[in-house]
Design a protein around this motif. Sequence first.
Motif, PDB file in Angstrom:
ATOM      1  N   MET A   1     -61.845  34.271 -37.933  1.00  0.00           N
ATOM      2  CA  MET A   1     -60.962  35.124 -38.425  1.00  0.00           C
ATOM      3  C   MET A   1     -61.670  36.393 -39.090  1.00  0.00           C
ATOM      4  SD  MET A   1     -57.974  34.467 -41.242  1.00  0.00           S
ATOM      5  CE  MET A   1     -57.026  35.779 -41.769  1.00  0.00           C
ATOM      6  N   ARG A 154     -65.084  31.565 -40.856  1.00  0.00           N
ATOM      7  CA  ARG A 154     -64.088  30.481 -40.491  1.00  0.00           C
ATOM      8  C   ARG A 154     -64.000  29.396 -41.595  1.00  0.00           C
ATOM      9  NH1 ARG A 154     -64.007  27.236 -35.342  1.00  0.00           N
ATOM     10  NH2 ARG A 154     -61.628  26.578 -36.293  1.00  0.00           N
ATOM     11  N   THR A 157     -62.005  30.598 -44.942  1.00  0.00           N
ATOM     12  CA  THR A 157     -60.655  31.187 -44.565  1.00  0.00           C
ATOM     13  C   THR A 157     -59.972  29.828 -44.028  1.00  0.00           C
ATOM     14  OG1 THR A 157     -61.155  31.843 -42.437  1.00  0.00           O
ATOM     15  CG2 THR A 157     -61.265  33.482 -44.140  1.00  0.00           C
ATOM     16  N   GLU A 158     -60.457  28.821 -43.550  1.00  0.00           N
ATOM     17  CA  GLU A 158     -59.500  27.622 -42.893  1.00  0.00           C
ATOM     18  C   GLU A 158     -59.719  26.506 -43.585  1.00  0.00           C
ATOM     19  OE1 GLU A 158     -60.098  27.384 -38.749  1.00  0.00           O
ATOM     20  OE2 GLU A 158     -60.650  29.677 -38.520  1.00  0.00           O
ATOM     21  N   ASP A 159     -58.748  25.615 -43.742  1.00  0.00           N
ATOM     22  CA  ASP A 159     -58.958  24.334 -44.551  1.00  0.00           C
ATOM     23  C   ASP A 159     -59.877  23.395 -44.031  1.00  0.00           C
ATOM     24  OD1 ASP A 159     -57.085  25.374 -46.398  1.00  0.00           O
ATOM     25  OD2 ASP A 159     -55.216  24.428 -45.624  1.00  0.00           O
ATOM     26  N   VAL A 161     -62.409  22.919 -40.283  1.00  0.00           N
ATOM     27  CA  VAL A 161     -62.992  23.630 -39.122  1.00  0.00           C
ATOM     28  C   VAL A 161     -63.966  22.494 -38.518  1.00  0.00           C
ATOM     29  CG1 VAL A 161     -64.723  25.393 -38.543  1.00  0.00           C
ATOM     30  CG2 VAL A 161     -63.060  25.847 -40.588  1.00  0.00           C
ATOM     31  N   ARG A 174     -63.915  20.219 -44.334  1.00  0.00           N
ATOM     32  CA  ARG A 174     -62.692  20.403 -45.349  1.00  0.00           C
ATOM     33  C   ARG A 174     -63.111  21.504 -46.605  1.00  0.00           C
ATOM     34  NH1 ARG A 174     -58.311  17.131 -43.806  1.00  0.00           N
ATOM     35  NH2 ARG A 174     -59.121  16.460 -41.619  1.00  0.00           N
ATOM     36  N   GLY A 178     -60.040  26.448 -50.920  1.00  0.00           N
ATOM     37  CA  GLY A 178     -60.501  27.877 -50.433  1.00  0.00           C
ATOM     38  C   GLY A 178     -61.043  28.763 -51.477  1.00  0.00           C
ATOM     39  N   ARG A 184     -60.450  35.330 -48.327  1.00  0.00           N
ATOM     40  CA  ARG A 184     -61.869  34.883 -48.633  1.00  0.00           C
ATOM     41  C   ARG A 184     -62.632  35.765 -49.610  1.00  0.00           C
ATOM     42  NH1 ARG A 184     -65.391  38.003 -45.897  1.00  0.00           N
ATOM     43  NH2 ARG A 184     -65.666  38.216 -43.824  1.00  0.00           N
TER      44      ARG A 184
END
Length: 316
Positions: A1, A154, A157-159, A161, A174, A178, A184
Amino acid sequence: MCVAGQNSGGGGKPAYRRGMRLSTVILPIHRWAEGRKTWQRAEDLGFYAAYTYDHLSWRSFRDGPWFGALPTLTAAATATQRLRLGTLVTSPNFRHPVTLAKELISLDDVSGGRVTLGIGAGGNGFDATALGQQAWTPKERADRFAEFVPLLDRLLTEDAVSQRGTFYSADEARNVPGCVQRPRLPFAVAATGPRGFRLAARHGQAWVTTGDPKLYETGTPEQSVRALRGQMERLGTACQEAGREVAGLEKILLTGFTPERARPLDSVDAFVEFAGRHQELGFTEIVVHWPIPDSDFAADQPVFEKIATEAVGQLS
C-alpha cells in the motif's frame, strides 16, 4: 500500500513542517544514565528530530560502547515529549521486516506517534557479516532492499500479512493495533541510485542522502552541490514516473560526509551559509551530529548549541 501523501503524526500533528528544519544524530555510545541527558538536551534546544544509527557497531566506535538503536529510541521516547525520534538509517543487513515491524509499532506507541523510520539498503561494514553471512554485493543489497521496503510497508499498514518472497516472507504476521501515526509511521528512504529513488518515490515520505561519497576525500563544496542537484533531479524523475509530485517528499541531508565535513559547525554564520546553500537545492531538513570529542564528529559544544537555537530562525 502506498502512503505517499502521508503527513500526519501523533495526536493529529503534522509529522513534517514546511520550511528548513534542523535535526541531530545522537550516536548510542553512552549508558542510558548519561545518554538520557543528551536526548533531553536535544529537545530543550528545539531540534526538530533526534535520530540514531541502527548498527551493531560502526567504524571507529567498534571497540567501544555501542547500544541498540530501537531500545535507545524507546528510552528516549519516555524521556522526551515533543522531539521526533528515528533511525538514520535501518537496513536489511541484520533486520527482517516481520520482527522490525512489531518493534516499530511498539516504539510508535510508546512515543505517542513521534517516530520516523530512516531506511536504506545498507553497506559492507561490520553489520554486513555480523550474522556470519558473506557480505552482499551492491546488486544483492539492492535486490533485498526492493523486497524489504514494500513488505515492511504492508506490515505496518495491514492487520495481517502473508507474503512469500525471494528473500523475505511473512505468514499471517499480525500487527494489531498498528501504528499511532496513520496509515503508518513515515519512511525516510536513503537513496542515490535509480532503484532506491523509485522506492523513495513509491513508499517514502522523505528522502535521505549524505551526498556523493566519491567526493568526501578530494571533492570541493561546489562539486558536492552539483552532485546533490543531480540527485534531486533523479528523485524528481522517479516521482514523475510514480505519478507523484516531488514537492510532497521531504528532502533530508545528513551532514558530515560532504567535502565540508564538520566545518559548518564552526560558527552560526558558517552553518547558515552551508544550510542556506542546500536549502536552495530543495532540502527541507539538515541533520548534524551531536558533538563527540576526539572523533570525526568533534565540535565545540557551546557553538553547536548556539547553532541549534539561532540558525533555523535565520533560514525560515
